[in-house]
Design a protein around this motif. Structure first.
Motif, PDB file in Angstrom:
ATOM      1  N   ASN A  61      79.046  61.175  48.323  1.00  0.00           N
ATOM      2  CA  ASN A  61      78.741  60.560  49.860  1.00  0.00           C
ATOM      3  C   ASN A  61      78.317  61.024  50.533  1.00  0.00           C
ATOM      4  O   ASN A  61      78.098  61.745  52.506  1.00  0.00           O
ATOM      5  N   SER A  62      77.072  62.319  49.627  1.00  0.00           N
ATOM      6  CA  SER A  62      77.099  63.829  50.423  1.00  0.00           C
ATOM      7  C   SER A  62      76.426  63.508  51.220  1.00  0.00           C
ATOM      8  O   SER A  62      76.127  64.371  52.122  1.00  0.00           O
ATOM      9  N   ILE A  63      75.094  62.123  51.140  1.00  0.00           N
ATOM     10  CA  ILE A  63      74.586  62.231  52.235  1.00  0.00           C
ATOM     11  C   ILE A  63      74.685  61.198  53.208  1.00  0.00           C
ATOM     12  O   ILE A  63      73.683  60.515  54.107  1.00  0.00           O
ATOM     13  N   GLY A  64      75.548  60.239  52.972  1.00  0.00           N
ATOM     14  CA  GLY A  64      76.249  58.637  54.066  1.00  0.00           C
ATOM     15  C   GLY A  64      77.578  58.328  53.186  1.00  0.00           C
ATOM     16  O   GLY A  64      77.873  58.588  52.036  1.00  0.00           O
ATOM     17  N   TRP A  67      72.440  51.226  50.893  1.00  0.00           N
ATOM     18  CA  TRP A  67      71.851  50.847  52.254  1.00  0.00           C
ATOM     19  C   TRP A  67      72.598  51.423  52.767  1.00  0.00           C
ATOM     20  O   TRP A  67      74.134  50.652  53.234  1.00  0.00           O
ATOM     21  N   TYR A  68      72.429  52.780  53.475  1.00  0.00           N
ATOM     22  CA  TYR A  68      73.696  53.570  54.027  1.00  0.00           C
ATOM     23  C   TYR A  68      73.569  53.227  55.946  1.00  0.00           C
ATOM     24  O   TYR A  68      72.395  53.438  55.958  1.00  0.00           O
ATOM     25  N   ARG A  69      74.656  52.551  56.218  1.00  0.00           N
ATOM     26  CA  ARG A  69      74.560  52.814  57.344  1.00  0.00           C
ATOM     27  C   ARG A  69      74.763  54.265  58.425  1.00  0.00           C
ATOM     28  O   ARG A  69      75.946  55.024  58.324  1.00  0.00           O
ATOM     29  N   LEU A  70      73.873  55.088  59.038  1.00  0.00           N
ATOM     30  CA  LEU A  70      73.552  56.853  59.024  1.00  0.00           C
ATOM     31  C   LEU A  70      75.131  56.536  60.447  1.00  0.00           C
ATOM     32  O   LEU A  70      75.667  55.326  61.908  1.00  0.00           O
ATOM     33  N   LYS A  71      76.341  57.229  60.607  1.00  0.00           N
ATOM     34  CA  LYS A  71      76.916  57.173  61.464  1.00  0.00           C
ATOM     35  C   LYS A  71      77.029  59.291  61.606  1.00  0.00           C
ATOM     36  O   LYS A  71      77.745  59.079  63.348  1.00  0.00           O
ATOM     37  N   ASN A  72      75.700  59.412  62.110  1.00  0.00           N
ATOM     38  CA  ASN A  72      75.679  60.873  62.557  1.00  0.00           C
ATOM     39  C   ASN A  72      74.650  60.989  63.843  1.00  0.00           C
ATOM     40  O   ASN A  72      74.254  62.164  64.819  1.00  0.00           O
ATOM     41  N   TYR A 107      66.850  61.054  60.394  1.00  0.00           N
ATOM     42  CA  TYR A 107      67.183  61.308  58.442  1.00  0.00           C
ATOM     43  C   TYR A 107      67.202  61.900  57.434  1.00  0.00           C
ATOM     44  O   TYR A 107      66.806  62.857  57.322  1.00  0.00           O
ATOM     45  N   ALA A 108      66.802  60.937  57.218  1.00  0.00           N
ATOM     46  CA  ALA A 108      64.654  60.808  56.037  1.00  0.00           C
ATOM     47  C   ALA A 108      64.500  61.781  56.352  1.00  0.00           C
ATOM     48  O   ALA A 108      64.542  62.679  55.164  1.00  0.00           O
ATOM     49  N   ASP A 109      63.444  62.209  57.310  1.00  0.00           N
ATOM     50  CA  ASP A 109      62.912  63.232  57.993  1.00  0.00           C
ATOM     51  C   ASP A 109      63.751  64.579  56.946  1.00  0.00           C
ATOM     52  O   ASP A 109      63.404  66.205  56.865  1.00  0.00           O
ATOM     53  N   TYR A 110      64.881  64.698  57.947  1.00  0.00           N
ATOM     54  CA  TYR A 110      65.869  66.206  57.675  1.00  0.00           C
ATOM     55  C   TYR A 110      65.943  66.256  56.402  1.00  0.00           C
ATOM     56  O   TYR A 110      65.879  67.187  55.579  1.00  0.00           O
ATOM     57  N   ILE A 170      68.716  54.073  49.562  1.00  0.00           N
ATOM     58  CA  ILE A 170      68.401  55.360  48.401  1.00  0.00           C
ATOM     59  C   ILE A 170      68.508  54.275  47.458  1.00  0.00           C
ATOM     60  O   ILE A 170      69.245  53.705  47.157  1.00  0.00           O
ATOM     61  N   SER A 171      67.421  54.691  46.463  1.00  0.00           N
ATOM     62  CA  SER A 171      67.757  54.479  44.796  1.00  0.00           C
ATOM     63  C   SER A 171      68.347  55.372  44.016  1.00  0.00           C
ATOM     64  O   SER A 171      68.050  56.736  44.244  1.00  0.00           O
ATOM     65  N   PHE A 172      69.134  54.530  43.495  1.00  0.00           N
ATOM     66  CA  PHE A 172      69.840  55.192  42.684  1.00  0.00           C
ATOM     67  C   PHE A 172      69.066  55.158  41.031  1.00  0.00           C
ATOM     68  O   PHE A 172      69.601  55.806  39.832  1.00  0.00           O
ATOM     69  N   GLY A 173      68.067  54.529  40.587  1.00  0.00           N
ATOM     70  CA  GLY A 173      67.374  53.962  39.795  1.00  0.00           C
ATOM     71  C   GLY A 173      66.598  54.802  38.621  1.00  0.00           C
ATOM     72  O   GLY A 173      66.754  55.083  37.692  1.00  0.00           O
TER      73      GLY A 173
END
Lengths: 366, 366
Positions: free
Chosen positions: A299-302, A314-319, A326-329, A352-355
């Motif tokens: 969960n370190s990126i969302g 498909w992460y919903r950002l909370k920050n 966030y992708a640029d960061y 996020i693709s974990f494939g």
């Protein structure tokens, strides 16, 4: 001297990210690519069989536009036996050069300039582009999680609506329709004379086991299935997919396919023909591997929301940041590439693709 | 629920012939196929290299939409070194899934609904289909032998004309433009703001030696080249071709290619990359073989007119029959398949392909 139509067509969002990754890599950084929708597992291709194929003249010539006849027969039997697909006519099954090729081809058969075509948000951007290339209007439909229901389709349909595309499990959401939900949607669409194109690119990678809704075509002849072998076998680079649709669309589909591709690559078809018997086992292995990768993802990126299958979260950002920010960061500070939600029509998220990451780096592990 | 556009699109004439051949073969007949435009020579693919490729994950993933970067660089250098192509920007070269894929893609970038697009008769039928799929109007232009000249283009252009396609050497005629003739045409087209799309699918198989008119782009930026590796390498089933066009068309081409194909097959590109150094030798061998086959072809089914290269003879019938009638006679009485001229817009002819018959039967020998 340039077409007005093409100016209106969306640019493929992924290419911009690819460019950014390349620039980062040029700076000597080792980027972890959680962007592209690929599964980096070697497909089961037999070297001896390949050698035989290469020595056969036929391997280097075209197949029939709709695909090699034996391959079509064999795959039809497979779908019927394993998934009660009930395909009773070979002309209902057409092989294509991937699912994008399939989607564009079927749209060219059903859409005229000015028609409306419904696309739920978050969307797969190539679906919008294919509608636009056909000079029809993509009508974006808001949803909670990418899945529509009977209410959403009911209030979205107008007399200009020609069809809708559903993706199950979804890209980017990895959430799948339940059969009862889909039947409700199909009933309304059939009453209204609306095509339902169901993109099942990821349906053989459902964590509950491979499945397809082809069987629902018996009751709903407005249902068209498109799919791909890119993720399920997985042979993305080999460009193979298929369309399952009404027989009367067959000669019309051949017009499009002959014009834009002639036929899918012969070598890919011959390899696939040899692979069909092993497919249940292949699906099983890949699902197992994807489950392991999903479980390893931290969960370190969302927030890691539950998925029904496939290879995305498909992460919903909370920050408070947008997906783009966030992708640029992530790319510039942590050397992790993800796709901002903007590319799929909702920049409150990232995909996020974990494939394609067999070994997650430490900072992505739980 | 079906598009009006698709109903207007020509049906691919070849499929009808394929069907007739199959019916004949079902009756136990051994049909000599002088129909399909293929060269049945095994391409030079190294088994060890192939094994290495298969064991590399990247082989099974997508390349960039425009093709593998190294392949594009290597092929650009090849074209510049061997043919003075003067391509100075990599984005002027885009790989596609064959020449049909290339033609459709470039048309989608330049045509709007209602535009006129000139196509000389006899035509390659997929050119008409690609114009129609773009909802533009194919304007057929009469010629003596498939080649146009400055007079023909001058009186064919109206203010609705957006472009013209030329094929050199021609399909079905196998006749090639001379440089001076082409320059005259290009001058008029440039003055009138008309695109000239030159289909060079067969230009590396000119009997006088491989060649291309890419060099003329320096003077004429309205010239777009499309080509294919299907006949020249020959890797028809592997689906590879290319477009050479102005850099400003590059991002627009990517929109189309991403939507209809994503990218050409990766395996085909990697094989081709390994083949580029050997290409001059490969071209030479295939031209030699095609010359032998052309020379072996007898006059027993029609007058064997001279050709500039490629693998076709375009026979003008002298027996009072139409191409359709004569093709039916040849198939049903002599078990020889040819394509009636009707498919190319002139049924006073038949097209004979001598590319895929390594051993001509006795009744076709001189």
């Amino acid at each position: 001297m340039i077409s007005n139509k093409i100016k209106e067509v969306l640019s493929p969002g992924i290419l911009e990210i690819t460019q950014k990754i390349k620039e980062r890599e040029k700076k000597g950084k080792n980027v972890i690519n959680l962007g592209q929708a690929v599964v980096d597992v070697l497909p089961a291709i037999n070297n001896t069989y390949m050698e035989e194929l290469l020595n056969n003249t036929k391997t280097h010539l075209y197949t029939h536009d709709a695909g090699d006849i034996e391959l079509r027969e064999k795959f039809m039997y497979f779908l019927n036996a394993k998934f009660n697909a009930n395909i009773d006519n070979l002309n209902e099954l057409v092989f294509t050069s991937g699912a994008n090729n399939a989607f564009f081809s079927i749209l060219s058969v059903i859409l005229d300039k000015g028609d409306d075509f419904l696309i739920p948000i978050p969307y797969y951007f190539n679906h919008i582009m294919a509608v636009q290339l056909n000079e029809a209007n993509p009508v974006l439909v808001k949803t909670e999680n990418g899945l529509i229901n009977r209410n959403i389709i009911e209030y979205s349909i107008t007399n200009k609506t020609k069809g809708i595309v559903l993706v199950s499990p979804g890209n980017p959401t990895s959430l799948a329709y339940k059969e009862t939900e889909l039947i409700e949607i199909l009933k309304i669409a059939k009453n209204e004379n609306i095509w339902v194109i169901l993109d099942e690119t990821y349906s053989m990678l459902l964590f509950s086991g491979p499945d397809t809704f082809i069987r629902l075509r018996q009751e709903f002849d407005n249902l068209i299935i498109i799919s791909s072998f890119s993720k399920s076998v997985p042979m993305a680079g080999w460009r193979l997919g298929y369309i399952i649709s009404r027989e009367d669309l067959y000669p019309l589909l051949l017009k499009v396919i002959d014009t834009i591709s002639i036929a899918p690559p012969t070598i890919s078809q011959l390899i696939l023909k040899d692979m069909i018997d092993k497919m249940p086992k292949i699906y099983e292995c890949i699902i197992e591997e994807l489950k392991i990768r999903y479980n390893k993802l931290s969960n370190s990126i969302g927030e890691k929301i539950p998925v029904d299958g496939g290879c995305f979260v498909w992460y919903r950002l909370k920050n408070g940041l947008t997906g783009t920010e966030y992708a640029d960061y992530l790319l510039n500070k942590r050397d992790i590439a993800v796709i901002p939600g903007k590319v799929f029509g909702d920049d409150r998220y990232i995909r996020i693709s974990f494939g394609n990451v067999s070994k997650f780096p430490k900072n992505l592990l739980e």
